[in-house]
Design a protein around this motif. Structure first.
Motif, PDB file in Angstrom:
ATOM      1  N   LEU A 126       0.709  -1.256   0.099  1.00 23.47           N
ATOM      2  CA  LEU A 126      -0.073   0.055  -0.021  1.00 23.47           C
ATOM      3  C   LEU A 126       0.739   1.312  -0.021  1.00 23.47           C
ATOM      4  CD1 LEU A 126      -2.759  -1.006   2.453  1.00 23.47           C
ATOM      5  CD2 LEU A 126      -3.153  -0.722  -0.042  1.00 23.47           C
ATOM      6  N   GLN A 127       1.917   1.287   0.829  1.00 25.90           N
ATOM      7  CA  GLN A 127       2.777   2.397   0.911  1.00 25.90           C
ATOM      8  C   GLN A 127       3.327   2.597  -0.706  1.00 25.90           C
ATOM      9  OE1 GLN A 127       5.490   1.308   3.932  1.00 25.90           O
ATOM     10  NE2 GLN A 127       4.198   2.534   5.697  1.00 25.90           N
ATOM     11  N   GLY A 128       3.804   1.649  -1.184  1.00 22.35           N
ATOM     12  CA  GLY A 128       4.193   1.813  -2.548  1.00 22.35           C
ATOM     13  C   GLY A 128       3.244   2.364  -3.610  1.00 22.35           C
ATOM     14  N   GLY A 129       2.080   1.765  -3.311  1.00 21.39           N
ATOM     15  CA  GLY A 129       0.888   2.242  -4.347  1.00 21.39           C
ATOM     16  C   GLY A 129       0.733   3.836  -4.210  1.00 21.39           C
ATOM     17  N   ILE A 130       0.661   4.291  -2.631  1.00 22.73           N
ATOM     18  CA  ILE A 130       0.605   5.848  -2.367  1.00 22.73           C
ATOM     19  C   ILE A 130       1.490   6.562  -2.816  1.00 22.73           C
ATOM     20  CG2 ILE A 130       0.538   7.350  -0.343  1.00 22.73           C
ATOM     21  CD1 ILE A 130      -0.645   5.014   1.602  1.00 22.73           C
ATOM     22  N   ARG A 131       2.644   6.072  -3.102  1.00 23.44           N
ATOM     23  CA  ARG A 131       3.965   6.921  -3.559  1.00 23.44           C
ATOM     24  C   ARG A 131       3.830   7.019  -5.028  1.00 23.44           C
ATOM     25  NH1 ARG A 131       8.665   4.983  -5.028  1.00 23.44           N
ATOM     26  NH2 ARG A 131       8.234   2.850  -3.800  1.00 23.44           N
ATOM     27  N   LEU A 132       3.335   5.940  -5.564  1.00 21.62           N
ATOM     28  CA  LEU A 132       3.055   5.994  -7.312  1.00 21.62           C
ATOM     29  C   LEU A 132       2.347   6.863  -7.613  1.00 21.62           C
ATOM     30  CD1 LEU A 132       3.976   4.468  -9.696  1.00 21.62           C
ATOM     31  CD2 LEU A 132       1.816   3.311  -9.278  1.00 21.62           C
ATOM     32  N   ARG A 133       1.141   6.727  -6.795  1.00 26.14           N
ATOM     33  CA  ARG A 133       0.183   7.852  -7.111  1.00 26.14           C
ATOM     34  C   ARG A 133       0.624   9.294  -6.934  1.00 26.14           C
ATOM     35  NH1 ARG A 133      -4.159   5.566  -9.926  1.00 26.14           N
ATOM     36  NH2 ARG A 133      -5.326   7.443  -9.615  1.00 26.14           N
ATOM     37  N   GLY A 134       1.115   9.704  -5.669  1.00 22.25           N
ATOM     38  CA  GLY A 134       1.581  10.839  -5.210  1.00 22.25           C
ATOM     39  C   GLY A 134       2.367  11.670  -6.122  1.00 22.25           C
ATOM     40  N   THR A 135       3.389  10.927  -6.969  1.00 20.78           N
ATOM     41  CA  THR A 135       4.423  11.474  -7.651  1.00 20.78           C
ATOM     42  C   THR A 135       4.260  11.468  -9.095  1.00 20.78           C
ATOM     43  OG1 THR A 135       5.580   9.617  -7.556  1.00 20.78           O
ATOM     44  CG2 THR A 135       6.110  11.033  -5.778  1.00 20.78           C
ATOM     45  N   VAL A 136       3.088  11.118  -9.430  1.00 20.88           N
ATOM     46  CA  VAL A 136       2.789  11.161 -10.993  1.00 20.88           C
ATOM     47  C   VAL A 136       3.385  12.488 -11.547  1.00 20.88           C
ATOM     48  CG1 VAL A 136       0.511  11.970 -10.597  1.00 20.88           C
ATOM     49  CG2 VAL A 136       1.387  10.692 -12.882  1.00 20.88           C
ATOM     50  N   LEU A 137       2.978  13.627 -11.104  1.00 22.88           N
ATOM     51  CA  LEU A 137       3.469  15.019 -11.827  1.00 22.88           C
ATOM     52  C   LEU A 137       4.856  15.223 -11.698  1.00 22.88           C
ATOM     53  CD1 LEU A 137       0.544  17.151 -10.738  1.00 22.88           C
ATOM     54  CD2 LEU A 137       1.104  16.532 -13.151  1.00 22.88           C
ATOM     55  N   GLN A 138       5.506  14.799 -10.396  1.00 22.42           N
ATOM     56  CA  GLN A 138       6.799  14.856 -10.350  1.00 22.42           C
ATOM     57  C   GLN A 138       7.918  14.285 -11.260  1.00 22.42           C
ATOM     58  OE1 GLN A 138       4.609  14.828  -7.886  1.00 22.42           O
ATOM     59  NE2 GLN A 138       4.500  16.879  -7.455  1.00 22.42           N
ATOM     60  N   ARG A 139       7.183  12.827 -11.669  1.00 20.86           N
ATOM     61  CA  ARG A 139       8.125  12.085 -12.242  1.00 20.86           C
ATOM     62  C   ARG A 139       8.118  12.432 -13.847  1.00 20.86           C
ATOM     63  NH1 ARG A 139       5.412   8.088  -9.519  1.00 20.86           N
ATOM     64  NH2 ARG A 139       4.198   7.776 -11.319  1.00 20.86           N
TER      65      ARG A 139
END
Length: 620
Positions: free
Chosen positions: A189-202
């Motif tokens: 879940l923590q990996g999913g939260i990070r993936l969704r959160g950093t979409v613009l920054q990546r």
């Protein structure tokens, strides 16, 4: 739990919220158009300028970021009244969580009972901590005494709970069967939260960078300087978060006094109302951005055609205006840097360096251990088919949340101390910073394994491949470390410096505005030139500090490959920071660290020109 409003949002309230979203978009989209033009100018300028040295390139992987799909049975607290019920949960590779009534329904292709994008959530594994959070959401007013009723959360203590908490959405309460299962779900879940959160920054797209800069400008014009985690998520989710923060004070004042029942029942009712408001705002923001998409595409095409033929003239004018403007702002700027920034720059730099070095050192250890494991397999079973399978499994290491957890934990360990160091500068985006370091670890590992690990060669010359993998990582991580720290230092200090200079320097800008407007290019604004000057001088300070910390020779590659060289008013504007919006918070993620993303502003001042927005219409 009881205490739910019978109808969280009636049609009148929904219409009122749509009006609030429309107002925000009317104010935001002009900033977005302005930054789209600036991003095209930067992109063209970068193409015409010196190219990045091949040895310094980073993160050119074509793989789509993902999380490893995770699935299994859980128990969820849901229904009205809520009770613990068995479900089958699936975490998709794009960071969306779905749950079904049972496994067979999922395997037969049935529709989930519900699903949620994990953007903005936090995972809690302590029932006591979660109950304290509920108590803080709706505290009992002083002097008021209520009779607490039995509640499912208290009646049935949960052995292995998983609580997903969000500041503006309904909470999700799960329970795993074992501690092992809970740990696996927590990491996934923590990996999913990070993936969704950093979409613009990546993102490498100029439009994504323009969006982040536009958001910073939008909030800055409302007196909101600093940094926070508001830019975690997609463009629509980010705008939703911004508006929800503005609506929250009035929403609390209008709603909380009317909630009845035990405090935790009221807290759940409050989160359900927030969830309804969030959904309505998100729907409006998504619709508004979709409606703007055709205009954005046309605008980008038109800007390319109009800016490219005149780019030399535009850059020369920008350099000329910058030379004159710098004379006016240099005194207050130097005074601010000497008095407020220089005293803390070294401490923050050292802490960021030690954080990223600990993360990257752990990644290197994992890579070395993985290669040693392959060597043992080869000695024990020289089958090329078996080894190929092991090599493929090793290549998936960056997406294995269990293996990568040691690296991610190193980033989290520094979060509290970093937060203390940078809070005086209005920086409250340490979660984004930690996400950036974790993304950097994952992407570096993936890049060096993708480019240096070959199944066929590994089966034949494993020691040679081992050396190449580790050498590739050392080279890439050295460059990435500098870029990461440089970008985040800019992200921490630039909004603060701009806020300090607002009263003394902004008054000088109208004097130069006529000259800029005479060019007639939307890509050039006096405010943009002013911020470029401040950014360039600040970068000189940052680069000087990094040279002291890393050594001059260790800095050469980073500066050669950075598109954000310090401002040089004598050249035809070599400041080709074409990726302003890549937000340094993800410096390792998208290729270069583009500190230019002096992103959204958060906690220093919160003076907003639209005072206390009301989420709902007045009953008068």
């Amino acid at each position: 739990m009881g205490g739910r409003p019978s109808s969280p949002l009636d049609k009148r309230r929904q219409q009122h919220l749509r009006g609030q979203v429309d107002t925000m978009l009317r104010d935001f989209l002009p900033c977005y158009r302005e930054q789209l033009a600036a991003s095209v100018l930067r992109q063209i300028s970068r193409e015409l300028g010196p190219q990045e040295p091949a040895g310094c390139q980073l993160m050119r992987s074509k793989k789509l970021p993902r999380v490893r799909e995770h699935q299994g049975p859980l128990t969820q607290l849901w229904g009205h009244p809520p009770r613990w019920q068995p479900i089958f949960c699936v975490l998709r590779g794009d960071g969306r969580l779905e749950w079904f009534s049972h496994r067979e329904e999922y395997e037969n292709g049935g529709h989930p009972l519900s699903s949620v994008a994990l953007t903005g959530y936090t995972v809690l594994t302590s029932q006591r901590e979660y109950l304290c959070l509920l108590d803080a959401l709706c505290p009992v007013p002083s002097g008021e005494h209520t009779q607490e009723e039995p509640e499912p959360l208290l009646e049935m203590p949960v052995n292995f709970p998983l609580f997903l908490q969000h500041p503006f959405r309904r909470h999700l309460c799960f329970s795993a069967a074992t501690g092992e299962a809970r740990r696996a779900w927590r990491l996934a879940l923590q990996g999913g939260i990070r993936l969704r959160g950093t979409v613009l920054q990546r993102s490498q797209a100029p439009a994504a960078r323009a969006f982040l800069d536009a958001l910073r400008l939008y909030r800055q014009r409302r007196g909101h300087f600093g940094e926070d985690d508001v830019t975690l998520g997609s463009d629509a989710e980010v705008l939703t978060g911004v508006l929800m923060r503005e609506l929250l004070p009035a929403l609390r004042a209008q709603t909380l006094p009317g909630l009845r029942g035990p405090s935790r029942n009221r807290a759940w009712a409050w989160t359900e109302l927030l969830d309804a408001v969030h959904a309505a705002v998100l729907a409006g923001a998504s619709a508004g951005l979709r409606a703007f998409q055709p205009e954005k595409d046309e605008l980008l095409a038109a800007l390319e055609k109009t800016i490219r033929p005149d780019v030399d003239q535009i850059l020369q004018l920008r350099a000329r205006v910058a030379r004159r403007l710098r004379v006016e702002v240099e005194g207050p700027l130097e005074s601010c840097l000497r008095g407020r920034v220089d005293t803390q720059l070294s401490r923050v730099t050292q802490k960021l360096l030690s954080t990223v070095e600990a993360v990257l050192s752990t990644v290197q250890t994992l890579l070395a251990q993985g290669m040693d494991r392959l060597s043992r397999h080869l000695r024990g079973s020289p089958s090329s088919t078996r080894l190929r399978k092991e090599v493929y499994s090793f290549g998936e290491m960056p997406w294995d949340s269990e293996l990568m957890h040691a690296c991610y934990r190193e980033a989290e360990r520094s979060q509290k101390r970093l937060g203390q160091l940078v809070a005086p500068f209005g920086f409250f985006g340490t979660r984004s910073l930690v996400f950036g370091a974790q993304d950097l670890a994952q992407q570096l590992a993936d890049q060096c394994l993708t480019t240096a690990l070959d199944c066929t060669q590994a089966a034949q010359q494993l020691e040679k491949v081992r050396g190449r993998v580790l050498k590739k990582f050392q080279s890439d991580s050295s460059s990435a470390r500098r870029r990461f720290v440089r970008g985040w230092l800019l992200c921490i200090f630039l909004p603060f410096v701009l806020s300090q200079l607002k009263s003394s320097c902004k008054a000088e800008l109208p004097e130069f505005e006529g000259e800029v407007l005479a060019v007639g290019s939307p890509a050039l604004t006096i405010e943009g030139i002013y911020e470029d000057i401040v950014r360039g001088v600040l970068l000189q300070r940052i680069d000087g500090e990094l040279k002291k910390a890393l050594g001059v020779s260790d800095m050469s590659c980073a500066l050669d490959g950075c598109s954000e060289a310090p401002w040089d008013p004598t050249g035809a504007d070599e400041e080709t920071e074409a990726q302003r919006g890549t937000c340094p918070r993800q410096p390792g993620s998208g290729a270069e660290v583009q500190p230019l993303c002096s992103r959204p502003p958060p906690g220093t001042s919160t003076a907003v020109s639209r005072p206390h927005l009301s989420p709902f219409p007045s009953d008068k």
